[in-house]
Design a protein around this motif. Structure first.
Motif, short mmCIF file in Angstrom:
data_model
loop_
_atom_site.label_atom_id
_atom_site.label_comp_id
_atom_site.label_asym_id
_atom_site.label_seq_id
_atom_site.Cartn_x
_atom_site.Cartn_y
_atom_site.Cartn_z
N GLU A 140 0.81 -1.22 0.00
CA GLU A 140 0.00 0.00 0.00
C GLU A 140 0.84 1.27 0.00
O GLU A 140 0.54 2.23 -0.71
CB GLU A 140 -0.94 0.01 1.21
CG GLU A 140 -1.99 -1.09 1.21
CD GLU A 140 -1.44 -2.41 1.76
OE1 GLU A 140 -0.23 -2.45 2.10
OE2 GLU A 140 -2.21 -3.37 1.83
N ASN B 227 -4.52 -13.51 -12.01
CA ASN B 227 -3.94 -12.17 -12.14
C ASN B 227 -3.29 -12.01 -13.52
O ASN B 227 -2.16 -12.45 -13.75
CB ASN B 227 -2.91 -11.94 -11.03
CG ASN B 227 -2.50 -10.49 -10.92
OD1 ASN B 227 -2.52 -9.75 -11.90
ND2 ASN B 227 -2.12 -10.07 -9.72
N ARG C 98 -2.13 -9.46 -14.86
CA ARG C 98 -1.05 -8.48 -14.95
C ARG C 98 0.31 -9.15 -15.10
O ARG C 98 1.32 -8.47 -15.32
CB ARG C 98 -1.04 -7.59 -13.70
CG ARG C 98 -2.24 -6.66 -13.56
CD ARG C 98 -2.05 -5.72 -12.38
NE ARG C 98 -3.15 -4.79 -12.24
CZ ARG C 98 -4.21 -5.01 -11.48
NH1 ARG C 98 -4.30 -6.15 -10.79
NH2 ARG C 98 -5.17 -4.13 -11.39
N LYS D 105 2.21 -1.36 -6.00
CA LYS D 105 0.84 -1.02 -5.58
C LYS D 105 -0.20 -1.61 -6.53
O LYS D 105 -1.36 -1.79 -6.16
CB LYS D 105 0.66 0.49 -5.52
CG LYS D 105 1.51 1.22 -4.49
CD LYS D 105 1.11 2.68 -4.45
CE LYS D 105 2.03 3.50 -3.55
NZ LYS D 105 3.37 3.67 -4.16
N LYS D 106 0.20 -1.90 -7.77
CA LYS D 106 -0.73 -2.38 -8.78
C LYS D 106 -0.69 -3.91 -8.95
O LYS D 106 -1.40 -4.44 -9.80
CB LYS D 106 -0.43 -1.72 -10.12
CG LYS D 106 -0.59 -0.20 -10.09
CD LYS D 106 -0.26 0.41 -11.44
CE LYS D 106 -0.43 1.92 -11.42
NZ LYS D 106 -0.09 2.54 -12.72
N GLY E 125 -1.74 -6.31 -6.93
CA GLY E 125 -2.89 -7.05 -6.41
C GLY E 125 -2.42 -7.99 -5.32
O GLY E 125 -1.22 -8.19 -5.10
N GLY E 126 -3.36 -8.61 -4.64
CA GLY E 126 -3.01 -9.43 -3.49
C GLY E 126 -2.66 -10.87 -3.79
O GLY E 126 -2.26 -11.61 -2.89
N ASP E 127 -2.78 -11.29 -5.06
CA ASP E 127 -2.61 -12.71 -5.38
C ASP E 127 -2.02 -12.86 -6.78
O ASP E 127 -2.60 -12.37 -7.76
CB ASP E 127 -3.97 -13.41 -5.30
CG ASP E 127 -3.88 -14.93 -5.35
OD1 ASP E 127 -2.90 -15.44 -5.91
OD2 ASP E 127 -4.80 -15.60 -4.85
#
Length: 208
Positions: free
Chosen positions: A80, A119, A121, A156-157, A159-161
């Motif tokens: 974050e 994900n 990304r 920050k981009k 993601g959590g997984d």
């Protein structure tokens, strides 16, 4: 597990280990702690398991373990307030037989490869490496690479997984009912070290 020679921790760093739900991840900070104005890199909490299980479960037919898909869970936290830029995250799998004194996940991997679970990304690709000091010591390196023309992604981009699936792995069968295998990780950033990765390891459980 001996650290592969293409991944060396830069001088002046130390490990701070974070444990989440029994899983170990490694966050490396500057020795002496982070100074004012310097943010910390993210924490990657890694585990591997058979779909529907909490560990790797070996299924055997006539004494021969069956190939199976493995989920490589990679959960990301601490992004974050971080301004780090991730170039690549590697999971390093030592290859070798089911030696009771030196556990390895599998002997080889020649199947269709890994694929991202959700994900988009990231891409995930597999490559084989060997230790520069001992060519008989081989590793499967699973490389998580941002889909970016810049060659990096702002953490920050992320993601959590960033979990992925490794298809049809021939997991080693050990004599004892439960075995533990250690794997390595190496995260490359643009923020502070362009070449030297921030390294860690984690342990996975194999049940018969």
């Amino acid at each position: 597990m001996r650290t592969p020679t293409w991944n060396r921790r830069p001088s002046g760093t130390s490990d701070m280990v974070a444990v989440t739900a029994g899983l170990t991840s490694v966050e490396v900070t500057l020795s002496g702690g982070a100074s004012e104005g310097i943010t910390r890199p993210p924490v990657f909490t890694c585990s591997i398991y058979t779909p529907g299980k909490t560990s790797i479960k070996i299924y055997v037919d006539d004494g021969v373990p069956l190939p199976q898909d493995l989920i490589f869970s990679v959960l990301v936290s601490g992004t974050e307030n971080s301004d780090w830029r991730l170039v690549e995250l590697d999971i390093i799998v030592p290859l070798g037989p089911a030696d009771p004194d030196s556990h390895k996940l599998m002997v080889r991997y020649n199947e269709s490869g890994p694929r991202m679970l959700s994900n988009l990304r990231f891409n995930v690709v597999a490559s084989l490496k060997h230790d520069e000091d001992d060519e008989s010591t081989k590793f499967l390196v699973l490389r998580l690479l941002p889909r970016s023309e810049k060659g990096w992604i702002d953490v920050k981009k992320i993601g959590g997984d960033i979990s992925f699936l490794l298809c049809l792995a021939d997991v080693n069968l050990f004599d004892r009912g439960t075995a533990f295998v250690k794997l390595g990780t190496a995260a490359y950033y643009t923020y502070r070290y362009d070449q030297a990765p921030r390294e860690g390891d984690f342990t996975v459980r194999i049940d018969r």
